[in-house]
Design an enzyme around this catalytic site. Structure first.
Site, PDB file in Angstrom:
ATOM      1  N   GLU A  27      55.438 -18.110  -5.086  1.00 42.47           N
ATOM      2  CA  GLU A  27      55.754 -16.737  -4.679  1.00 42.47           C
ATOM      3  C   GLU A  27      56.526 -16.719  -3.360  1.00 42.47           C
ATOM      4  O   GLU A  27      57.435 -15.912  -3.171  1.00 42.47           O
ATOM      5  CB  GLU A  27      54.469 -15.915  -4.533  1.00 42.47           C
ATOM      6  CG  GLU A  27      53.681 -15.753  -5.818  1.00 42.47           C
ATOM      7  CD  GLU A  27      54.404 -14.939  -6.859  1.00 42.47           C
ATOM      8  OE1 GLU A  27      55.406 -15.455  -7.400  1.00 42.47           O
ATOM      9  OE2 GLU A  27      53.995 -13.811  -7.131  1.00 42.47           O
ATOM     10  N   THR A  51      62.269  -9.116  -5.769  1.00 42.57           N
ATOM     11  CA  THR A  51      61.113  -8.800  -4.935  1.00 42.57           C
ATOM     12  C   THR A  51      61.498  -8.884  -3.453  1.00 42.57           C
ATOM     13  O   THR A  51      61.098  -8.060  -2.638  1.00 42.57           O
ATOM     14  CB  THR A  51      59.959  -9.783  -5.222  1.00 42.57           C
ATOM     15  OG1 THR A  51      59.652  -9.711  -6.619  1.00 42.57           O
ATOM     16  CG2 THR A  51      58.729  -9.427  -4.414  1.00 42.57           C
TER      17      THR A  51
END
Lengths: 306, 306
Positions: free
Chosen positions: B128, B181
């Site tokens: 991530e 993101t």
């Protein structure tokens, strides 16, 4: 019923991770109130013992709370209110909340329960507004509902009851200085970093989960406050020392009760609570600040009729 | 075991009230991955289908996640990784999380489980970090644990599993635009008002409570976000119309999935979910934006072996 005598309990609000939304109810600390119907169509505070508080209805938190209730009903019924204050004003354990919640609870009973206890919260909040300039619900809700209460939303008002694990003991230490909620609110910053807010809501979510799973250690780990405690703790004598002492003596967690100066240590079981209490007594014996100490279970039912 | 084939599910993070701390796992949307031990002491991505993603280990989220795990073990074991991407990159339903969580899950199995699934989360978070510049856990945690996950704390990392009420259905709509993101995070303000933060943690606490009490209506009322949604929703085509449509058609709540552009409608039961889906299809038939629609239960177990 023409008169009613009640016990209006003290409460611990905020509980570190739940500023303005979380509170719990104490068992053996609270005011006593006697309310009687009168035939004068008039609301009166007829007696206050234990504290120097205003007798004028519009200046008294119990008075304004009951007025809000009667206004909603369109009722002209008169009442005489006697308050025996045992919770010290400005102590941070819901002194104003006990009076306003107690008064509306008693009046509601004398009027044959037109409202549920949950519905009474918004009337009691009028007392909080008078006392602190802010109509917060995190003391009046647990006083009326017992156990732990969570304010999901202020607009519209929605309050949830949460489970109260039976082994929780609250050791509440009240250093004898007075902090007005109004003043204690004024020092809080009105903007916070997103990072600290994320930490706060992670802890609150975890605390709520722990109440359902009886995970006492998790309750303790969740009692963190990176937003309000760093500011308010400055006003509280020996805050850092008391926190370390409580945790070293086995408390699950420690924080400021409401707007202070009282602090709470959450413990699991009686003996853990007694150890924390003994540690405090030993530490405070040579300090100049006076103090009161309460050890209490969580009161699961809230205000009760005597 | 020399090789393993797994299903790595999509996830919905944030869920309105739980920015960066809350997520849930979907049942029937996800990638497939095949991992084999090799004798080369070398980690390799040998095949990627369904997406145009980097094959270099240090640029691939699965690669960096597995490297973090092997580093911790001090292991030189080599693996070949094949990824069949079915979750679109940049869709907002945990595409990078599925790859990184899936890879560490599979490697852990092939090494005879040196770590628990909960311990794998921190390795998957390295993926991530590569994908978005932020090592958030709210997708990788539910991918690995199933159900709903709550991040109590990032430092130290502590993740809780929460109950997953069986009637929840997630209707996930992915408008075919891509939002990275990383970009979607950059538009979020790093300071928030205390008032909006209080509203957020009240809702998150209530949502957690509702998961324990199966109170579906309360789940819906708690799905509010006054902090991130007002900013991110601007990037999502027809956001306000889709929200109104979902709620008018009986959804419990509606919000942005992760960093978007996918949006989720949480529904109670299959027929409610089908009504929301039908409403979307009708609304979108004459619009120019392409879309994908998924209807899913909550996946209670997370990644599974095929």
């Amino acid at each position: 019923m023409e008169e009613i005598k009640i016990f209006a309990p003290a409460t611990v609000a905020n509980l570190s991770c739940g500023f303005d939304v979380l509170g719990c109810c104490l068992q053996n600390v609270g005011d006593e109130m006697l309310l009687k119907k009168n035939d004068l169509n008039q609301l009166r505070i007829t007696k206050i013992t234990g504290a120097d508080l205003p007798m004028e209805i519009h200046k008294n938190v119990a008075g304004v709370a009951v007025l809000a209730l009667l206004d909603r009903l369109g009722s002209k019924q008169g009442f005489d209110i006697e308050i025996d204050k045992k919770i010290r004003s400005g102590s941070g354990i819901g002194s104003s909340a006990a009076s306003s919640a107690g008064a509306v609870y008693a009046v509601n009973k004398l009027l044959d329960d037109p409202f549920t206890n949950n519905e009474l919260i918004e009337f009691a909040m009028q007392g909080e507004l008078l006392a602190s300039g802010n109509a917060h619900a995190d003391n009046v809700a647990p006083a009326l509902l017992g156990g732990f209460s969570l304010v999901r939303s202020y607009d519209p008002l929605e309050i949830l009851g949460l489970p109260a694990p039976s082994e929780i003991r609250m050791v509440v230490l009240h250093p004898m200085i007075e902090i007005k909620t109004r003043d204690s609110r004024s020092i809080i910053k009105q903007n916070v970093t997103l990072a600290s807010a994320i930490a706060q809501w992670g802890n609150l979510g975890a605390f709520v989960s722990a109440l359902y799973t009886n995970d006492y250690k998790l309750m303790g780990r969740s009692l963190h406050d990176a937003i309000v405690e760093p500011v308010r703790s400055i006003l509280i004598p020996y805050f850092d020392e008391l926190k370390k002492l409580a945790l070293d003596n086995g408390a699950l967690g420690f924080g400021i009760s409401g707007s202070g100066p009282s602090v709470f240590a959450m413990c699991q079981g009686d003996s853990a609570a007694e150890e924390v209490k003994a540690g405090y007594l030993n530490f405070l014996q040579d300090k100049e600040v006076g103090f009161e100490l309460h050890v209490s279970e969580i009161n699961k039912t809230g205000i009760r009729i005597l």
